[in-house]
Scaffold this active site. Sequence first.
Site, PDB file in Angstrom:
ATOM      1  N   SER A 131     -28.003  19.754 -24.881  1.00  0.00           N
ATOM      2  CA  SER A 131     -28.121  21.215 -24.791  1.00  0.00           C
ATOM      3  C   SER A 131     -27.808  21.832 -26.149  1.00  0.00           C
ATOM      4  CB  SER A 131     -27.110  21.785 -23.800  1.00  0.00           C
ATOM      5  OG  SER A 131     -27.317  21.287 -22.520  1.00  0.00           O
ATOM      6  N   GLU A 161     -31.980  19.103 -29.331  1.00  0.00           N
ATOM      7  CA  GLU A 161     -33.413  18.882 -29.113  1.00  0.00           C
ATOM      8  C   GLU A 161     -34.217  19.960 -29.839  1.00  0.00           C
ATOM      9  OE1 GLU A 161     -35.044  16.248 -27.844  1.00  0.00           O
ATOM     10  OE2 GLU A 161     -36.581  17.446 -28.812  1.00  0.00           O
ATOM     11  N   PHE A 162     -35.307  19.533 -30.493  1.00  0.00           N
ATOM     12  CA  PHE A 162     -36.120  20.485 -31.263  1.00  0.00           C
ATOM     13  C   PHE A 162     -37.516  20.672 -30.690  1.00  0.00           C
ATOM     14  CE2 PHE A 162     -32.837  19.019 -34.171  1.00  0.00           C
ATOM     15  CZ  PHE A 162     -32.365  20.227 -34.690  1.00  0.00           C
ATOM     16  N   GLU A 165     -41.876  24.179 -26.234  1.00  0.00           N
ATOM     17  CA  GLU A 165     -42.624  24.082 -24.981  1.00  0.00           C
ATOM     18  C   GLU A 165     -44.120  24.200 -25.276  1.00  0.00           C
ATOM     19  OE1 GLU A 165     -40.971  26.542 -21.851  1.00  0.00           O
ATOM     20  OE2 GLU A 165     -38.962  25.975 -22.493  1.00  0.00           O
ATOM     21  N   LYS A 220     -28.939  23.140 -35.170  1.00  0.00           N
ATOM     22  CA  LYS A 220     -29.856  23.541 -34.099  1.00  0.00           C
ATOM     23  C   LYS A 220     -29.960  25.061 -34.017  1.00  0.00           C
ATOM     24  CE  LYS A 220     -32.331  23.879 -30.575  1.00  0.00           C
ATOM     25  NZ  LYS A 220     -33.750  23.625 -30.577  1.00  0.00           N
ATOM     26  N   PHE A 272     -41.528  37.471 -30.055  1.00  0.00           N
ATOM     27  CA  PHE A 272     -41.285  36.123 -29.526  1.00  0.00           C
ATOM     28  C   PHE A 272     -40.582  36.203 -28.186  1.00  0.00           C
ATOM     29  CE2 PHE A 272     -37.745  36.817 -32.628  1.00  0.00           C
ATOM     30  CZ  PHE A 272     -36.665  36.776 -31.760  1.00  0.00           C
ATOM     31  N   CYS A 276     -34.878  30.463 -25.634  1.00  0.00           N
ATOM     32  CA  CYS A 276     -33.891  30.060 -26.642  1.00  0.00           C
ATOM     33  C   CYS A 276     -33.730  30.943 -27.866  1.00  0.00           C
ATOM     34  CB  CYS A 276     -34.183  28.633 -27.072  1.00  0.00           C
ATOM     35  SG  CYS A 276     -33.912  27.499 -25.698  1.00  0.00           S
ATOM     36  N   ARG A 448     -52.330  39.185 -29.599  1.00  0.00           N
ATOM     37  CA  ARG A 448     -52.272  37.862 -30.229  1.00  0.00           C
ATOM     38  C   ARG A 448     -53.381  37.658 -31.261  1.00  0.00           C
ATOM     39  NH1 ARG A 448     -47.689  34.593 -29.171  1.00  0.00           N
ATOM     40  NH2 ARG A 448     -46.895  35.222 -27.150  1.00  0.00           N
TER      41      ARG A 448
HETATM   42  P1  NAD Z   1     -33.517  24.459 -17.699  1.00  0.00           P
HETATM   43  O1  NAD Z   1     -32.937  25.660 -17.080  1.00  0.00           O
HETATM   44  O2  NAD Z   1     -34.994  24.254 -17.642  1.00  0.00           O
HETATM   45  O3  NAD Z   1     -32.828  23.147 -17.075  1.00  0.00           O
HETATM   46  C1  NAD Z   1     -31.460  22.970 -16.955  1.00  0.00           C
HETATM   47  C2  NAD Z   1     -31.178  22.253 -15.641  1.00  0.00           C
HETATM   48  O4  NAD Z   1     -29.803  21.911 -15.583  1.00  0.00           O
HETATM   49  C3  NAD Z   1     -31.461  23.090 -14.391  1.00  0.00           C
HETATM   50  O5  NAD Z   1     -32.409  22.419 -13.590  1.00  0.00           O
HETATM   51  C4  NAD Z   1     -30.095  23.197 -13.692  1.00  0.00           C
HETATM   52  O6  NAD Z   1     -30.197  23.135 -12.278  1.00  0.00           O
HETATM   53  C5  NAD Z   1     -29.383  21.970 -14.226  1.00  0.00           C
HETATM   54  N1  NAD Z   1     -27.913  22.058 -14.183  1.00  0.00           N
HETATM   55  C6  NAD Z   1     -27.122  23.016 -14.715  1.00  0.00           C
HETATM   56  N2  NAD Z   1     -25.834  22.698 -14.543  1.00  0.00           N
HETATM   57  C7  NAD Z   1     -25.793  21.518 -13.885  1.00  0.00           C
HETATM   58  C8  NAD Z   1     -24.747  20.664 -13.434  1.00  0.00           C
HETATM   59  N3  NAD Z   1     -23.469  20.954 -13.669  1.00  0.00           N
HETATM   60  N4  NAD Z   1     -25.080  19.535 -12.769  1.00  0.00           N
HETATM   61  C9  NAD Z   1     -26.369  19.215 -12.562  1.00  0.00           C
HETATM   62  N5  NAD Z   1     -27.404  19.965 -12.981  1.00  0.00           N
HETATM   63  C10 NAD Z   1     -27.121  21.105 -13.639  1.00  0.00           C
HETATM   64  O7  NAD Z   1     -33.036  24.469 -19.222  1.00  0.00           O
HETATM   65  P2  NAD Z   1     -33.802  23.853 -20.474  1.00  0.00           P
HETATM   66  O8  NAD Z   1     -34.865  24.776 -20.929  1.00  0.00           O
HETATM   67  O9  NAD Z   1     -34.152  22.433 -20.185  1.00  0.00           O
HETATM   68  O10 NAD Z   1     -32.654  23.909 -21.582  1.00  0.00           O
HETATM   69  C11 NAD Z   1     -31.550  23.049 -21.522  1.00  0.00           C
HETATM   70  C12 NAD Z   1     -30.791  23.123 -22.848  1.00  0.00           C
HETATM   71  O11 NAD Z   1     -31.637  22.655 -23.902  1.00  0.00           O
HETATM   72  C13 NAD Z   1     -30.368  24.534 -23.260  1.00  0.00           C
HETATM   73  O12 NAD Z   1     -29.142  24.461 -23.917  1.00  0.00           O
HETATM   74  C14 NAD Z   1     -31.452  24.962 -24.237  1.00  0.00           C
HETATM   75  O13 NAD Z   1     -30.986  25.892 -25.168  1.00  0.00           O
HETATM   76  C15 NAD Z   1     -31.791  23.659 -24.915  1.00  0.00           C
HETATM   77  N6  NAD Z   1     -33.169  23.555 -25.442  1.00  0.00           N
HETATM   78  C16 NAD Z   1     -34.214  24.021 -24.709  1.00  0.00           C
HETATM   79  C17 NAD Z   1     -35.509  23.852 -25.189  1.00  0.00           C
HETATM   80  C18 NAD Z   1     -36.716  24.346 -24.421  1.00  0.00           C
HETATM   81  O14 NAD Z   1     -37.797  24.287 -24.965  1.00  0.00           O
HETATM   82  N7  NAD Z   1     -36.580  24.816 -23.194  1.00  0.00           N
HETATM   83  C19 NAD Z   1     -35.717  23.184 -26.398  1.00  0.00           C
HETATM   84  C20 NAD Z   1     -34.612  22.706 -27.111  1.00  0.00           C
HETATM   85  C21 NAD Z   1     -33.340  22.899 -26.606  1.00  0.00           C
HETATM   86  C1  UGA Z   2     -38.599  27.009 -30.004  1.00  0.00           C
HETATM   87  C2  UGA Z   2     -38.585  26.130 -31.263  1.00  0.00           C
HETATM   88  O1  UGA Z   2     -39.877  26.163 -31.858  1.00  0.00           O
HETATM   89  C3  UGA Z   2     -38.199  24.694 -30.926  1.00  0.00           C
HETATM   90  O2  UGA Z   2     -38.098  23.916 -32.119  1.00  0.00           O
HETATM   91  C4  UGA Z   2     -36.849  24.702 -30.201  1.00  0.00           C
HETATM   92  O3  UGA Z   2     -36.498  23.389 -29.823  1.00  0.00           O
HETATM   93  C5  UGA Z   2     -36.948  25.577 -28.966  1.00  0.00           C
HETATM   94  O4  UGA Z   2     -37.338  26.917 -29.366  1.00  0.00           O
HETATM   95  C6  UGA Z   2     -35.668  25.733 -28.226  1.00  0.00           C
HETATM   96  O5  UGA Z   2     -34.612  25.515 -28.757  1.00  0.00           O
HETATM   97  O6  UGA Z   2     -35.809  26.137 -27.068  1.00  0.00           O
HETATM   98  P1  UGA Z   2     -40.286  27.407 -28.008  1.00  0.00           P
HETATM   99  O7  UGA Z   2     -39.463  28.616 -27.790  1.00  0.00           O
HETATM  100  O8  UGA Z   2     -40.532  26.503 -26.871  1.00  0.00           O
HETATM  101  O9  UGA Z   2     -39.622  26.509 -29.158  1.00  0.00           O
HETATM  102  O10 UGA Z   2     -41.711  27.823 -28.580  1.00  0.00           O
HETATM  103  P2  UGA Z   2     -42.183  28.381 -30.010  1.00  0.00           P
HETATM  104  O11 UGA Z   2     -43.452  27.719 -30.340  1.00  0.00           O
HETATM  105  O12 UGA Z   2     -41.125  28.331 -31.012  1.00  0.00           O
HETATM  106  O13 UGA Z   2     -42.515  29.903 -29.669  1.00  0.00           O
HETATM  107  C7  UGA Z   2     -41.486  30.822 -29.370  1.00  0.00           C
HETATM  108  C8  UGA Z   2     -42.083  32.220 -29.294  1.00  0.00           C
HETATM  109  O14 UGA Z   2     -42.477  32.670 -30.591  1.00  0.00           O
HETATM  110  C9  UGA Z   2     -43.331  32.320 -28.422  1.00  0.00           C
HETATM  111  O15 UGA Z   2     -43.315  33.505 -27.697  1.00  0.00           O
HETATM  112  C10 UGA Z   2     -44.451  32.324 -29.432  1.00  0.00           C
HETATM  113  O16 UGA Z   2     -45.609  32.937 -28.969  1.00  0.00           O
HETATM  114  C11 UGA Z   2     -43.819  33.122 -30.563  1.00  0.00           C
HETATM  115  N1  UGA Z   2     -44.428  32.874 -31.883  1.00  0.00           N
HETATM  116  C12 UGA Z   2     -44.417  31.627 -32.406  1.00  0.00           C
HETATM  117  C13 UGA Z   2     -44.981  33.935 -32.584  1.00  0.00           C
HETATM  118  O17 UGA Z   2     -44.977  35.085 -32.123  1.00  0.00           O
HETATM  119  N2  UGA Z   2     -45.521  33.694 -33.814  1.00  0.00           N
HETATM  120  C14 UGA Z   2     -45.533  32.457 -34.371  1.00  0.00           C
HETATM  121  O18 UGA Z   2     -46.042  32.309 -35.515  1.00  0.00           O
HETATM  122  C15 UGA Z   2     -44.958  31.397 -33.655  1.00  0.00           C
END
Ligand code: NAD
Ligand code: UGA
Length: 469
Positions: A131, A161-162, A165, A220, A272, A276, A448
């Site tokens: 996380s 994690e980087f 989505e 991060k 954006f 996150c 967009r």
């Molecule tokens: P998410 O909400 O999609 O998933 C988290 C899951 O954890 C949920 O399904 C929830 O039910 C579960 N959970 C929470 N507490 C729990 C517990 N105590 N026991 C068991 N299950 C539990 O979240 P996410 O988008 O996967 O993000 C997770 C972390 O990764 C965050 O810190 C986020 O900032 C980071 N992150 C997210 C992304 C992304 O693209 N979504 C990318 C990089 C990092």
């Molecule tokens: C972002 C980072 O790119 C990931 O590296 C990171 O791991 C992640 O957050 C996270 O920690 O959750 P994400 O939010 O999934 O990833 O998607 P992005 O591609 O970064 O887009 C984020 C938002 O910015 C979107 O709404 C996208 O449309 C917008 N965006 C992106 C712009 O408006 N302009 C751009 O040039 C790029």
Amino acid sequence: MKIKNIACIGAGFVGGPTMAVIALKCPEIKVTVLDSNESKINSWNGNLDKLPVYEPGLSEIIAKVRNKNLFFSTDIKNTINNSEMIFMAVNTPTKDKGLGKGYAADLSNIEKCAKEIGKYSNSDKIVIEKSTLPVKTAEKVKQILNQSNKKNHFEVLSNPEFLAEGTAINDLFKSDRVIIGGDNSDTGKVAIAKLKEIYQRWIPINKILLTNVWSSELSKLVSNAMLAQRISSINSISSICEKTGADILEIANAVGMDKRIGPEFLKPSIGFGGSCFKKDILNLVYIARTYDLNEVADYWESVILINNYQTNRVSDKIKEFLNGELNKNTISILGWAFKKNTNDSRESASIQIASNSLISGGSINIFDPMVSKDKIYDDINRALVKNKIFKPKADKLISKVKIYNNKYDAVIESNLSVFCTEWDEFKNMDWIRIFQNMKEPKTIIDGRNILNKEELSEIGFKIYSIGQV
Ligand code: NAD
Ligand code: UGA
């Protein structure tokens, strides 16, 4: 200790795809993804077309490894006990109450994980922060583990994690870098080596960075803040373009050709979204304020202020185009997810634009290729509550929302259409024919820059594209 069993707590957008890739690349390791949400686990175990996370390429991997060496389960107790390595990939949203409300990360899920790991472990464990967490969280995690379990040794690593989505699988296969932060002790070095061994199977060794724990945690937050800052920078310039006749796409191209700046993350937009960027910047702002670094905090907070400003500019444009008479008009919103190729709508600018329009009296037609109707209604409900609009007024506003299964009808049955998400299926279509069938005043907002503004204006459509006159 050989790693034969990996557990991951959190089966969300990170836990699901990340563990699927680890299972694919490490066929001899049993990987179990855990979640307290039973219906989510059932969906991960169910129909491949209805997995809880939509990511291009994900269902194909799940089909290959599920129930071979990848498992989804709610059995936290036994899985923790049976695993040598445990990832924590739970959600860490912005706190909505208590100290740091509105800024600091809510670490209650992480604290609960640490307590459970301590409680259910009968052997030493490597515990990994996957996380996104504030700098120094590992200290707290260690403290909880050691308090709840005095018999075993826990080595805490940070491995943020980087992935983004929509491109998660590709990002996981070809990561720009993998960061492993750990202690410089003997046990720390062993744990780092074990995790490195896993990534090394598909990530070139020069892309695996070993750092101290605090640098890893903070890298991060800084990466996300810097990415978001680029978007706010280009979006702020889009306003200047609209006043001066400069074209934001030409500017982005010109600026991005400087190899010191580079072309990525310079696409102007309605602002954006995603779970996150905002939360991580707020977290960074909170950390800076905690250390009395108020100038630093203000600097990063302005990235969010510009983002809100950009989304509100689109809402203002809708009002301007409809002469303030939203109550006589229907606005179609194309794209509900915060970006293309995901079913995630967290913090999507579409939500703000839709709720602003509803509150101003408009009716709304919505189309998104992936986000479910229930999710869209839930998002609108929450946005109205945030704006202090409750039942029965909220129900009345929601009755003016229609969710469509096809984009053509959503647009044709509206007076003004807003392109919010850059889904490929919105590009290169015969929009002219469709717009001609819209209701008057047949107005388009291209949030967009995916439409040909010049062509559409020439044939008489009223069109606004971000950063273009
Ligand atoms: P998410 O909400 O999609 O998933 C988290 C899951 O954890 C949920 O399904 C929830 O039910 C579960 N959970 C929470 N507490 C729990 C517990 N105590 N026991 C068991 N299950 C539990 O979240 P996410 O988008 O996967 O993000 C997770 C972390 O990764 C965050 O810190 C986020 O900032 C980071 N992150 C997210 C992304 C992304 O693209 N979504 C990318 C990089 C990092
Ligand atoms: C972002 C980072 O790119 C990931 O590296 C990171 O791991 C992640 O957050 C996270 O920690 O959750 P994400 O939010 O999934 O990833 O998607 P992005 O591609 O970064 O887009 C984020 C938002 O910015 C979107 O709404 C996208 O449309 C917008 N965006 C992106 C712009 O408006 N302009 C751009 O040039 C790029």
